[in-house]
Design an enzyme around this catalytic site. Sequence first.
Site, PDB file in Angstrom:
ATOM      1  N   SER A 264       0.809  -1.213   0.000  1.00 31.84           N
ATOM      2  CA  SER A 264       0.000   0.000   0.000  1.00 31.84           C
ATOM      3  C   SER A 264       0.842   1.262   0.000  1.00 31.84           C
ATOM      4  O   SER A 264       1.968   1.296   0.523  1.00 31.84           O
ATOM      5  CB  SER A 264      -0.914   0.001   1.225  1.00 31.84           C
ATOM      6  OG  SER A 264      -1.572   1.233   1.381  1.00 31.84           O
TER       7      SER A 264
ATOM      8  N   TYR B 216      -1.575   0.349  10.074  1.00 30.72           N
ATOM      9  CA  TYR B 216      -1.826  -0.378   8.826  1.00 30.72           C
ATOM     10  C   TYR B 216      -0.616  -0.271   7.903  1.00 30.72           C
ATOM     11  O   TYR B 216      -0.137  -1.278   7.350  1.00 30.72           O
ATOM     12  CB  TYR B 216      -3.069   0.205   8.161  1.00 30.72           C
ATOM     13  CG  TYR B 216      -3.312  -0.234   6.740  1.00 30.72           C
ATOM     14  CD1 TYR B 216      -3.764  -1.514   6.446  1.00 30.72           C
ATOM     15  CD2 TYR B 216      -3.131   0.658   5.682  1.00 30.72           C
ATOM     16  CE1 TYR B 216      -4.015  -1.904   5.144  1.00 30.72           C
ATOM     17  CE2 TYR B 216      -3.385   0.275   4.378  1.00 30.72           C
ATOM     18  CZ  TYR B 216      -3.827  -1.003   4.109  1.00 30.72           C
ATOM     19  OH  TYR B 216      -4.063  -1.379   2.814  1.00 30.72           O
TER      20      TYR B 216
ATOM     21  N   LYS C 130       2.045  -3.255   6.514  1.00 27.64           N
ATOM     22  CA  LYS C 130       2.380  -3.476   5.104  1.00 27.64           C
ATOM     23  C   LYS C 130       3.897  -3.449   4.906  1.00 27.64           C
ATOM     24  O   LYS C 130       4.461  -4.275   4.161  1.00 27.64           O
ATOM     25  CB  LYS C 130       1.708  -2.422   4.226  1.00 27.64           C
ATOM     26  CG  LYS C 130       0.197  -2.525   4.148  1.00 27.64           C
ATOM     27  CD  LYS C 130      -0.253  -3.749   3.360  1.00 27.64           C
ATOM     28  CE  LYS C 130      -1.741  -3.736   3.087  1.00 27.64           C
ATOM     29  NZ  LYS C 130      -2.224  -4.903   2.332  1.00 27.64           N
TER      30      LYS C 130
END
Length: 315
Positions: free
Chosen positions: A121, A145, A149
């Site tokens: 991402s 998050y 990743k």
Amino acid sequence: MSCILVTGAAGFLGRRLLKELIAVGHIGGKPIHRIVLADVHPPACPVSTEIDVSLRQGDLSDHSFVESLADEGFDTLFHLASLLTLQAETDPSFAYKVNVEALRVLMDMAQNRPKVIFSSSIAIHGGALPEVVDDDCNPVPATTYGTHKAINELLIADYSRLGRIDGRCLRLPIVLTRPGAPTPAVSDQVAAIIREPLKGIDVDVLLSAETLVPIVSAGAVVAALLRLHDVPAERLPPKRALNLPALSVTVAELAEAAARHGGEGRITYRPDPGVQAIVNGWPRRFVSRHAAGLGLGPDADLEALILDYLQYKDD
């Protein structure tokens, strides 16, 4: 013959990927004989296909469920599943089990050096960024998050170095447009600018009109994931991770494009400081010096991106 495991298969990218896999019927020069669809929600089963498609509903935080997926003996893993920004910020420990630990177990238990295609991402980046962010920009995540990743990218590179897997990571910009009802995901605040007006629904946009966002269609993502699968390992960058180049447009330009395609819902700009801060921390111009040479690219233009959504919004 090839067996494919898709995690996050009930999501809109997972559904689009399944549609394309069934349409082409082969991957890496081999016929697809089996596809295993895994998700915490019931994955959708195709109406008709000669390929053996099996559905596995379960939670990736459940170690035994993840082990059962590894036992499928997959040749390729498309790992699309994750808990998104707001969920990960709320419960980072649980998110770690889903976002990181599940992938580690799948790679630990993998047999016969499968290919692992990971949807990374834009969120691996944060803080003070250059105007243009390329493949080699040092990731400094500003969210849990994004941190997960970035951890997975390193794990995939290391497991590939050890010969356990053949991993490839594609860093996705904001993917438009997820159909269905709105969700709390930050990226869905951008998707709503297209989706809701085209459904005749008024929408409050939690970003300022001049916010610049890097975007890509679901169709372009699926094409890039499949292309990345087939790239010879020696042509991959050393990190085995690269950006998927994006179109960069303002929120106002998105709204204008939706109106050109018949969007009748009204847009009201009500910037939310928290949402605005998250998006402001993402790259604005997302490019790759490796992608074009590997056959990966963005949508032709904003019109093509919206037409991609209109074509598949009812799937």
